[in-house]
Scaffold this motif. Structure first.
Motif, PDB file in Angstrom:
ATOM      1  N   VAL A  73       3.835  12.338  10.103  1.00 14.20           N
ATOM      2  CA  VAL A  73       4.799  13.129   8.368  1.00 14.20           C
ATOM      3  C   VAL A  73       3.508  12.920   7.782  1.00 14.20           C
ATOM      4  O   VAL A  73       3.495  14.164   6.585  1.00 14.20           O
ATOM      5  N   PHE A  74       2.558  11.980   7.938  1.00 13.28           N
ATOM      6  CA  PHE A  74       1.968  12.298   6.963  1.00 13.28           C
ATOM      7  C   PHE A  74       0.127  13.043   7.682  1.00 13.28           C
ATOM      8  O   PHE A  74      -0.115  12.818   8.640  1.00 13.28           O
ATOM      9  N   PRO A  91      -1.225   7.205  -3.165  1.00 14.36           N
ATOM     10  CA  PRO A  91      -0.944   8.262  -3.635  1.00 14.36           C
ATOM     11  C   PRO A  91      -0.895   9.057  -2.352  1.00 14.36           C
ATOM     12  O   PRO A  91      -0.287  10.059  -2.297  1.00 14.36           O
ATOM     13  N   ARG A  92      -0.937   8.418  -1.385  1.00  4.26           N
ATOM     14  CA  ARG A  92      -1.080   9.355  -0.205  1.00  4.26           C
ATOM     15  C   ARG A  92      -0.042   9.332   1.041  1.00  4.26           C
ATOM     16  O   ARG A  92       0.720  10.245   1.514  1.00  4.26           O
ATOM     17  N   ILE A  94       0.736  -1.148   0.555  1.00  2.00           N
ATOM     18  CA  ILE A  94      -0.002  -0.001   0.050  1.00  2.00           C
ATOM     19  C   ILE A  94       0.931   1.393   0.130  1.00  2.00           C
ATOM     20  O   ILE A  94       1.042   2.370  -0.899  1.00  2.00           O
ATOM     21  N   PHE A  95       1.862   0.857   0.774  1.00  2.00           N
ATOM     22  CA  PHE A  95       3.003   2.636   0.836  1.00  2.00           C
ATOM     23  C   PHE A  95       3.705   2.556  -0.454  1.00  2.00           C
ATOM     24  O   PHE A  95       3.811   4.034  -0.806  1.00  2.00           O
TER      25      PHE A  95
END
Length: 119
Positions: free
Chosen positions: A118-119, A60-61, A55-56
């Motif tokens: 960070v996210f 796009p996130r 997924i990482f």
């Protein structure tokens, strides 16, 4: 760079401040080089459990983040007793230099970036 360092506790003679600096520099280096696997490895276990590598790598996130260019590590605060650290960094994003705080925690003998900020 001002350093607040409480790492000499319980007979621990490791210079954790240097290790935190190395982690931050390697983290940004992997980001610049586009080494997504190495970049992912710097994040804490909680994040890696919640966001699997596949997924990482493709979501796009996680692909469209702008960390900026690391200009300076201004301050590091290590609290070895709690296995936590934080660092104040100056980064350049686009044309602006901003200060950010990065949180780290010790996991399995290595300093890891807490991904939540960070996210």
């Amino acid at each position: 760079m001002p350093v607040i360092d409480n790492y000499l506790t319980g007979g621990d003679k490791i210079d954790h401040t240097k290790r935190v600096i190395g982690t931050i520099e390697d983290f940004f280096s992997s980001y610049y080089q586009g080494d997504r696997l190495k970049f992912y490895s710097f994040f804490d276990t909680d994040f890696q459990r919640a966001v699997p590598l596949n997924i990482f790598l493709y979501h796009p996130r996680y692909n469209n983040i702008d960390l900026g260019v690391l200009k300076e590590i201004e301050e590091i605060n290590v609290v070895k007793v709690e296995n936590k650290a934080n660092a104040t960094l100056k980064v350049e994003r686009r044309t602006e230099v901003v200060s950010i705080r990065l949180y780290l925690k010790m996991e399995f003998g290595k300093w890891k970036i807490v991904a939540n900020n960070v996210f």
